[in-house]
Design an enzyme around this catalytic site. Structure first.
Site: not given
Ligand code: PEP
Ligand code: MG
Length: 602
Positions: A203, A309, A345, A442, A465-466, A476, A513
Site C-alpha cells: 500500500h 479503501r 470497500r 482476491e 494484488n491479493d 506482497r 482494481c
Molecule cells: C487488491 O488486493 O488488489 C486490492 C485492490 O486491494 P488492496 O491493494 O487494498 O489489498
Molecule cells: Mg486486497
C-alpha cells in the site's frame, strides 16, 4: 530542523560516490538530503522542540514509561503459569525501572531539545551497542531485551505526538514505510523514498505512485549505510541509489530520465470515452485514495470510483472515524462519482493496525484476522460503518464492497448485518438508501466459489494484488520474495479468466482494481481475458487509455490465446513481451512491474 550526522552538500567530493542496487517501485528521479525514519508500528523521526516544550515532552515520556511498566506487569501476570517467560518480563521491568535509563532519556530530551521518541532511540541504541560489544554470549544477547523495551516505550509514546515537519524535498530512508507515514509526509513535498523492504503492490508504494513520489526498495542494511543529512540521488526508473553523488552523475541521470512519454503533436486527444480500435468500450474508473486526486482523475477521463479503501480514513482521523464523520466522507465520495457510482470497500484492516499491544498481534497478518474476518469478529466498528454507508447512500450511487471474502457465508453474514442496521435506522426514523453489495475477489477460495458468490452479489471488484499474493503464496510486502510475485503466472491468468467470464455470463459488473489494471503492459492481456472495467490510480490513467485506444480487441484475444497456452510464467512473460513489442511497441514506456520488469520503451 536540525539534522544529525554528517551534513554534505549536493555533488560530493569526487570519488566518494557509492552506488546501491534497489528495486524501483515508483518512477522518477530525486536528489536530496536523507531523513531516516524509525519504528515499526508507529514510525517516528528526529523532531526538534522549543525550550518551552521541554517540560511537556518529559511529562509525555514519563506517562509512556508508566504505561509501558504497567503493560509489562500485566503481561507478567498473564504468563505466571510459565515461570521462564514471567522471569523475562520481570527482567524487562527491571531494566525499564532502572532510574539511570530514564534519567539519561530525560536529559537527552532537555539537552538536545528533541522529541521523546528520538531520545529513547538514542539512549537505547547506546545500551544496545554496549551489550553487542560484550564477548560473553549470554550477556551479549541482552541487547534483544533492550530492543524490546525500546519498542514498548515507542508504542506507549505512539498516541499523542508532535506533528512532524521535514524539509521540503527530503528523501526518507526506512527499513519499511507505513502508508500512514506516507500519507502524513506526502503533503510536505517529499522528494523520494528508499526502504529496505516492501513490494510493488505494498500500500505504501501504491500511495507513492499516486502521489508521484519516486521510490525504490530492497536496499540491504540501508539504515546502517545512510544517516539523516546524507545526500542521495535516487533513480526510480532503474532502481539505483547513489550515496554522495558526483555532480556529473546528478546531471547525467537528470538528463536521461524524463518523466513519462510526451504526447506527440499529431496524436489525437483522448476523448470522453475509452474504446479499442475496433470499438469495444472500456470503462476507466479511479482508485480513490486521496481526495485531491479524484478531480484530476475525472479530468483525465476516469468515470466513477472503482475502489475507495475506506481504511485510509484512519490516516485522516487518526483511528476509527465516527458515524457522522464517515457519513460526511462517503457522501463526498458518492457526490464525486455521481451516476458512475462509487465502490466503497469496508475497512480492510489487520489486527496489528488496530491494537497497540504487540502480544495481541497476529503472527502472520495477511492470513490472520483481516478484512471481513476482523469486521465480523469485532462488529462494533463495522456496524457503525454500515450505518454510515446506508445513510450516505440516500440519493447516491454507492456500492459496498466486502474485502477478503472467501465464500458465501461471509456475504450472508454481512447482508444480515446490513438488514439489521437498516431496520434499526428505519425504526429511528432515519432515512437510508439502498447500496448495492459487492465483494473483493482476491482469495483463491472466492475464485473457486465464484458462481455461488455471483448468486448473492450485485457487483465484484477483482483485487489482483491479493489474488497474486494468495494464489502464489507470496507476501506482497516482502522484498525478498519479489521475484516470485509474478502477476502473469498461469494460475493467476486462469483465475482471472474464470472470474471475468463468470461475471460476464451473469451480466454482473466486474472491475479489475489491483495494480495490474493500472499497468499498461498488463492491460491488453486483461482486455483479452474479457475485462471491460479497469480501476487505477490517477497517474496511470492517461498511459492506460493510450494503450486501450491503440489496440484492437481482436488482437488482445489473440494475445490471450497465446498466453493461456503457456505452461510456465517465463513463457507467458516472454510471449507477451514479444507480442507487445511486435504489435504495439510504439504505445509503451519502460514500466515497473514488480518482479518482472518489462523492457518496453517508446
Ligand atoms: C487488491 O488486493 O488488489 C486490492 C485492490 O486491494 P488492496 O491493494 O487494498 O489489498
Ligand atoms: Mg486486497
Amino acid at each position: 530542523m536540525t539534522i544529525d550526522g554528517r551534513v554534505s552538500k549536493f555533488g560530493s567530493e569526487k570519488g566518494s560516490e557509492t552506488r546501491l542496487h534497489a528495486r524501483p517501485v515508483s518512477r522518477g528521479v530525486a536528489v536530496g538530503k536523507v531523513v531516516t525514519i524509525h519504528g515499526d508500528n508507529k514510525q517516528f523521526y528526529r523532531t526538534p522542540i522549543r525550550p518551552e516544550q521541554v517540560d511537556r515532552e518529559i511529562a509525555r515520556y514519563r506517562a509512556a514509561h508508566t504505561a509501558a511498566a504497567r503493560q509489562l506487569t500485566n503481561v507478567g501476570h498473564t504468563l505466571e503459569y510459565s515461570s521462564n517467560s514471567a522471569a523475562i518480563f520481570d527482567m524487562h521491568r527491571a531494566i525499564l525501572e532502572d532510574s539511570s535509563l530514564s534519567e539519561k532519556i530525560e536529559s537527552v530530551i532537555a539537552g538536545e531539545r528533541i522529541n521523546a521518541e528520538w531520545a529513547v532511540k538514542l539512549v537505547t541504541d547506546e545500551y544496545i551497542a554496549r551489550y553487542q560489544a560484550l564477548t560473553d554470549e549470554h550477556f551479549r544477547d541482552r541487547y534483544i531485551d533492550v530492543e524490546d523495551i525500546a519498542d514498548q516505550l515507542q508504542t506507549a509514546l505512539g498516541g499523542k505526538r508532535h506533528s512532524i515537519r521535514i524539509p521540503r524535498g527530503s528523501i526518507i530512508a526506512a527499513a519499511e514505510i507505513r502508508p500512514s507515514t506516507i500519507a502524513e509526509l506526502g503533503s510536505q513535498h517529499l522528494g523520494g523514498i528508499i526502504t529496505e523492504s516492501g513490494g510493488w503492490t505494498s500500500h505504501s508504494f501504491i500511495l507513492a505512485r499516486e502521489l508521484d513520489i519516486p521510490a525504490v526498495t530492497g536496499v540491504q542494511r540501508l539504515l546502517r549505510r545512510v544517516r539523516t543529512g546524507d545526500v542521495v540521488l535516487l533513480d526510480g526508473f532503474d532502481g539505483t541509489v547513489f550515496l554522495n553523488p558526483d555532480d556529473s552523475t546528478v546531471e547525467a541521470i537528470k538528463a536521461t530520465r524524463r518523466p513519462g512519454r510526451r504526447r506527440s503533436a499529431d496524436e489525437p486527444p483522448l476523448g470522453d470515452t475509452t474504446q479499442t480500435l475496433d470499438g469495444r468500450e472500456i470503462k476507466i474508473r479511479a482508485n480513490f485514495d486521496i481526495a485531491a486526486s479524484f478531480h484530476h482523475a475525472k479530468d483525465l477521463g476516469a468515470r466513477g470510483i472503482g475502489l475507495f479503501r475506506s481504511e485510509y480514513l484512519f490516516n485522516r482521523f487518526k483511528g476509527f472515524p465516527g458515524e457522522a464523520e464517515q457519513i460526511k466522507a462517503y457522501r463526498e465520495i458518492g457526490d464525486y462519482a455521481g451516476a458512475d457510482r462509487a465502490r466503497i470497500r469496508t475497512f480492510d484492516l489487520s489486527l496489528s493496525q488496530i491494537v497497540e499491544r504487540s502480544e495481541r498481534r497476529d503472527k502472520n497478518p495477511a492470513l490472520g484476522l483481516r478484512g471481513v474476518r476482523l469486521s465480523l469478529t469485532h462488529q462494533k466498528h463495522f456496524r457503525t460503518q454500515i450505518r454510515a454507508l446506508l445513510q450516505a447512500s440516500v440519493d447516491r450511487e454507492i456500492d459496498v464492497i466486502i474485502p477478503m471474502v472467501s465464500g458465501v457465508d461471509e456475504v450472508r453474514a454481512v447482508r444480515s448485518i446490513v438488514d439489521e442496521e437498516s431496520e434499526s435506522l428505519i425504526k429511528r426514523g432515519t432515512e437510508i438508501g439502498s447500496p448495492r453489495l459487492g465483494a473483493m475477489i482476491e482469495l483463491p477460495a472466492s475464485v473457486f466459489s465464484i458462481d455461488q458468490l455471483l448468486e448473492e452479489l450485485d457487483c465484484i471488484c477483482i483485487g489482483t494484488n491479493d489474488l497474486v499474493q494468495y494464489t502464489l503464496g507470496v507476501d506482497r510486502d516482502n522484498e525478498s520474495v519479489a521475484n516470485w510475485f509474478r502477476s502473469l503466472h498461469p494460475s493467476v491468468l486462469e483465475a482471472l479468466k474464470r472470474v471475468i467470464e463468470a461475471a460476464a455470463k451473469k451480466d454482473i459488473p466486474a472491475v479489475v482494481c489491483g495494480e495490474m489494471a493500472g499497468s499498461p503492459f498488463y492491460v491488453p492481456i486483461l482486455l483479452g481475458l474479457g475485462a471491460t472495467e479497469l480501476s487505477m490510480n490517477v497517474n496511470s490513467i492517461t498511459r492506460v487509455r493510450r494503450v486501450i485506444t491503440g489496440v484492437a480487441f481482436e488482437e488482445t484475444r489473440e494475445l490471450r490465446d497465446r498466453v493461456l497456452a503457456c505452461s510456465t510464467v517465463e513463457s507467458v512473460e516472454s510471449t507477451a513481451l514479444q507480442f507487445v513489442e511486435e504489435r504495439w511497441g510504439h504505445l509503451f514506456e519502460t514500466e515497473l512491474l514488480g518482479g518482472f520488469k518489462a523492457p518496453v520503451t517508446t
